[in-house]
Design an enzyme around this catalytic site. Structure first.
Site, mmCIF file in Angstrom:
data_model
loop_
_atom_site.group_PDB
_atom_site.id
_atom_site.type_symbol
_atom_site.label_atom_id
_atom_site.label_comp_id
_atom_site.label_asym_id
_atom_site.label_seq_id
_atom_site.Cartn_x
_atom_site.Cartn_y
_atom_site.Cartn_z
ATOM 1 C CB CYS A 57 -0.958 -0.013 1.179
ATOM 2 S SG CYS A 57 -0.206 -0.446 2.752
ATOM 3 C CE1 TYR A 58 2.511 4.320 5.060
ATOM 4 C CE2 TYR A 58 3.118 2.117 5.784
ATOM 5 C CZ TYR A 58 2.642 3.382 6.069
ATOM 6 O OH TYR A 58 2.311 3.716 7.359
#
Ligand SMILES: NC(=O)c1ccc[n+]([C@@H]2O[C@H](COP(=O)([O-])OP(=O)(O)OC[C@H]3O[C@@H](n4cnc5c(N)ncnc54)[C@H](OP(=O)(O)O)[C@@H]3O)[C@@H](O)[C@H]2O)c1
Length: 345
Positions: free
Chosen positions: A146-147
């Protein structure tokens, strides 16, 4: 015409259940099988009442599907994925098991020897904006972290244009669903509410993905990225603020801010889920959607490029991007089933 049958391994985690939410209304596939250790034998809609309309029972083993999503924790996912590939299924792996191209580096971040180093080469890193052609051809997609998704999308155009120095800072803030559904002291309400903290300060395992992908597109020397993740008291969303020194001699014209915007708009022309926006973005503007909003500017006092990106960690940062990859793997329209706008407020 019969639809492709799809299934989800580990529907009981946040990513698994978000996949179910997106796939149950996807017009191009049939979600026919879901598994989940702690809820096997129970109706999906009973365990997750927000999906009460789906008539599926959570199983211990995946049924006969053509494409599977593995939403298992890293380290556990590879063992699930291999038999599926051997059966000829297409697989989208949501974990970190096949994202890094270097097995030795993977070991240094994940703490044990990679179980299937040969499969690393076969897997395609699933950022459609960078690897669309390979995703269409592959049997195995390693869906990005996600990051990593927010940071790579924010940095790729500048790196590809060769307009930044290799020293880059990525400062990210994430909602608590990014840490998953498994109970942990650090995600208790009382610990998180009214609090902000940096964590994994000495190094986060999603950092090497960012370096890997930025270097793949980069026109300059190898990127050196300082990545600082923060946990903040909200459910979903990631804001990433990225900083790097601009190579002023590479900037065309006398308005660096305008030039930067043009570089980003050109890089993402026709991308269905990327919006280059005119004001600093909010995570709420993409919540529940597969969009990534990106804002660019230049700090004229320091000559630094500033790029802000926002995504929903469970959608563009996980399940939505997984469905986008599935669409490409199956030859379906890329945005099928992902056209819902964000929820606001
Ligand atoms: N959360 C995010 O924003 C995000 C974004 C991108 C990628 N990812 C990746 O997607 C995957 C799933 O993440 P998540 O956030 O959904 O995790 P999660 O909510 O923590 O779900 C993990 C679930 O996995 C099951 N589980 C835990 N250990 C297991 C084991 N050893 N064997 C079998 N099942 C096990 C548990 O369900 P049972 O109790 O039913 O067994 C648990 O609820 C992870 O690989 C994660 O790194 C997460």
């Amino acid at each position: 015409m019969s639809k492709t049958r799809v299934g989800i391994i580990n529907v009981t985690g946040y990513v698994g259940i978000e996949l179910a939410r997106l796939l149950c209304r996807h017009p191009g596939v049939d979600l026919i099988s879901v598994t989940g250790r702690s809820a096997a034998g129970q109706k999906l809609g009973k365990v997750f009442p927000h999906l009460a309309g789906i008539a599926l029972t959570i199983e211990t083993r995946l049924g006969e599907v053509d494409l599977a999503f593995s939403a298992m924790p890293h380290g556990e996912s590879a063992a699930e994925v291999v038999p599926l590939l051997e059966r000829g299924l297409k697989v989208v792996d949501m974990s970190g098991d096949f994202r890094l191209k270097d097995a030795v580096e993977w070991q240094s971040w994940y703490g044990h020897v990679h179980p299937m180093p040969d499969l690393i080469k076969k897997a395609v890193y699933g950022i459609p904006e960078l690897h669309r052609r390979e995703i269409k051809e592959t049997q195995l997609v390693a869906n990005p972290g996600c990051y990593s998704t927010g940071a790579i999308l924010a940095l790729a155009p500048a790196a590809a244009a060769g307009i930044i120095e290799p020293d880059i800072i990525v400062d990210s803030k994430s909602g608590v669903s990014g840490a998953g559904r498994t109970l942990k002291l650090t995600s208790h309400f009382c610990e998180v509410d009214e609090d902000v903290c940096a964590y994994a300060v000495e190094g986060h395992r999603l950092m090497p993905e960012i370096v890997q992908e930025v270097n793949l597109v980069s026109q300059g020397s190898a990127a050196k990225i300082t990545f600082m993740p923060h946990l903040i008291p909200m459910n979903r969303g990631i804001l990433s603020a990225c900083y790097a020194t601009l190579k002023m001699d590479k900037v065309v014209g006398n308005n660096p801010k305008e030039y930067l915007k043009r570089v980003y708009r050109d890089f993402y022309t026709d991308e269905p889920f990327i919006r280059i926006v005119d004001d600093p973005p909010h995570t709420k503007q993409v919540q529940g959607s597969n969009f990534c909003h990106i804002y660019t500017t230049v700090d004229s006092r320091t000559g630094k490029l500033i790029v802000l990106s926002v995504i929903d960690n469970l959608v563009k940062g996980a399940a939505g991007q997984g469905v986008q990859n599935m669409n490409l793997m199956l030859g379906l329209p890329e945005a099928m089933g992902l056209d819902a706008p964000a929820m606001f407020p």
